[in-house]
Design an enzyme around this catalytic site. Structure first.
Site, short mmCIF file in Angstrom:
data_model
loop_
_atom_site.label_atom_id
_atom_site.label_comp_id
_atom_site.label_asym_id
_atom_site.label_seq_id
_atom_site.Cartn_x
_atom_site.Cartn_y
_atom_site.Cartn_z
CG HIS A 214 3.99 4.46 8.75
ND1 HIS A 214 4.19 5.23 7.62
CD2 HIS A 214 3.47 3.28 8.32
CE1 HIS A 214 3.80 4.54 6.56
NE2 HIS A 214 3.36 3.35 6.96
NE ARG B 204 7.14 0.98 4.67
CZ ARG B 204 5.92 0.46 4.85
NH1 ARG B 204 5.71 -0.82 4.66
NH2 ARG B 204 4.92 1.22 5.22
NE ARG C 116 -1.93 -2.06 2.79
CZ ARG C 116 -2.28 -3.28 2.42
NH1 ARG C 116 -3.42 -3.48 1.83
NH2 ARG C 116 -1.51 -4.32 2.67
CB THR C 117 3.43 2.56 2.31
OG1 THR C 117 2.63 2.17 3.42
CG2 THR C 117 4.06 3.90 2.59
CE LYS D 172 28.35 -3.80 -7.44
NZ LYS D 172 28.69 -2.79 -8.46
C1 NCD Z 1 1.83 -0.63 8.36
C2 NCD Z 1 3.33 -0.50 8.49
O1 NCD Z 1 4.07 -0.78 7.55
O2 NCD Z 1 3.73 -0.05 9.55
N1 NCD Z 1 1.42 -0.84 7.03
C3 NCD Z 1 1.20 0.25 6.23
O3 NCD Z 1 2.07 1.05 5.98
N2 NCD Z 1 -0.06 0.44 5.79
C4 NCD Z 1 1.24 -1.60 9.30
C5 NCD Z 1 1.73 -3.02 9.31
O4 NCD Z 1 2.62 -3.43 8.58
O5 NCD Z 1 1.15 -3.77 10.09
#
Ligand code: NCD
Length: 361
Positions: free
Chosen positions: A172, A139, A89-90, A118
């Site tokens: 997040h 991320r 999703r993200t 490397k």
């Molecule tokens: C969340 C995350 O990555 O922290 N997912 C997301 O970004 N929608 C929640 C999760 O992984 O449980």
């Protein structure tokens, strides 16, 4: 190109600063974040500005001429989506947000196929991206990495913005923004977001979404936070200390059923067993009381909403999906629009979007 005031500090000095000071040092002259790293960067005024911008963008995007306008805004920019932790999703919502604004994207989704394999340091990788791109969306497993990289880039000859799309167990911030946007849309015709009770359920120890959301909700009056989890998965003391400092009221409990009737929003989360220190650690915790189904939803107010950052496992039974109070699918789409607004704001496009909106709607 913007020169962040963060450059006045060594990394050790910068890291030790209070969050509020860091937030100011990471801000653009208009007060909005240049680098978006943690929820504390958003006050009420900034949240409202972003949510209003997201709503205008989604209106504009309904027409072909509107989409042509939006895609012209950042046609001259490129974004690197650097995701070394799993994501659907993200990743897709940031990718879509870039497409809406015309940004071309590059991506690394596995450090094993980049030069990090490397032996290149993260610092050097990020500086490499900054040579080719104008924005990094990242991320990572590692708490604080996006912050350190923002500081590294601030000192470099190309200090481009970084957006934190999830940093370890810590924060997040863009998920919290989409959660607030969802809450705001749900309650805007029903008296707003103040004076609400929010239940957070599941793995609150290792879930970063609740940490960021409880922070962002400090911008609203009289929110009552109810943390519902099995004892080993309860919310961190640092979050409770922060709520104490801000005089916010909260409950720490393992009794979901008791609090369901009082909730205005129930925020379910998945057990984050990828962080287990030993095999089967999470499986040994009894989490059966932290699941919801259509039957339990009957305990919720007719006006309350059910949220989840997704992905879900069995903490929300699929028989909840058709209940009009189930908000998680809409929450996901709201994410695309608020991330579009955030990127537009990062590159100072608000006034052009507002002018287009005024002229056409
Ligand atoms: C969340 C995350 O990555 O922290 N997912 C997301 O970004 N929608 C929640 C999760 O992984 O449980």
């Amino acid at each position: 190109m913007m020169k962040l005031r963060a450059t006045e500090y060594t990394w050790e000095q910068f890291e030790a600063l209070p969050m509020e000071t860091k937030a100011e040092l990471l801000a653009k002259p208009d007060g909005m974040p240049f680098c978006t790293l943690f929820a504390q960067q958003f006050n009420r005024e900034r949240i409202d500005a972003l949510c209003d911008l997201a709503t205008k963008i989604r209106q504009i995007a309904k027409t072909r001429s509107g989409m042509e306008f939006l895609q012209s805004l950042l046609f001259h920019k490129r974004a690197m989506i650097y995701f070394t932790q799993p994501s659907s999703r993200t990743f897709l919502s940031f990718h879509s947000a870039c497409q809406i604004l015309g940004l071309r994207t590059g991506e690394v989704r596995d450090a094993a196929i980049s030069s990090e394999f490397k032996g290149e340091t993260r610092e050097d990788s990020i500086r490499t991206f900054s040579s080719y791109f104008d924005l990094i969306i990242m991320r990572t497993q590692e708490k604080g990495l996006a912050e350190r990289m923002s500081w590294v880039l601030a000192k470099s000859e190309r200090p481009i913005p970084i957006i934190n799309a999830g940093s370890g167990k810590d924060q997040h911030p863009t998920q919290a923004l989409l959660d607030i946007y969802t809450l705001r849309r749900s309650f805007e015709r029903r008296g707003g977001l103040a004076n609400r009770t929010i239940l957070y359920v599941g793995d609150l120890a290792r879930g970063r979404t609740v940490r960021s959301l409880s922070n962002l909700l400090l911008n609203y009056d009289n929110i009552r936070h109810v943390f519902v989890a099995a004892e080993p998965l309860q919310i961190g003391q640092d979050i409770l200390d922060m709520l104490d400092r801000r005089g916010a009221s909260y409950v720490v409990t393992d009794d979901m059923q008791k609090y369901l009737p009082e909730a205005d929003a129930v925020y379910m989360t998945r057990i984050q067993d990828e962080w287990d220190r030993s095999k089967g650690e999470s499986a040994r915790i009894d989490t059966s009381k932290f699941k919801i189904n259509a039957n339990l939803m009957r305990l919720m107010k007719p006006s309350a909403i059910l949220m989840h950052p997704l992905p879900r496992r069995d903490e929300i039974a699929t028989d909840c999906d058709t209940d009009p109070r189930a908000m998680y699918w809409r929450q996901m789409r709201n994410g695309m629009w608020i991330r579009t607004a955030l990127i537009a704001s990062t590159f100072d496009c608000q006034s052009r979007i507002e002018a287009f909106f005024r002229d056409n709607f």
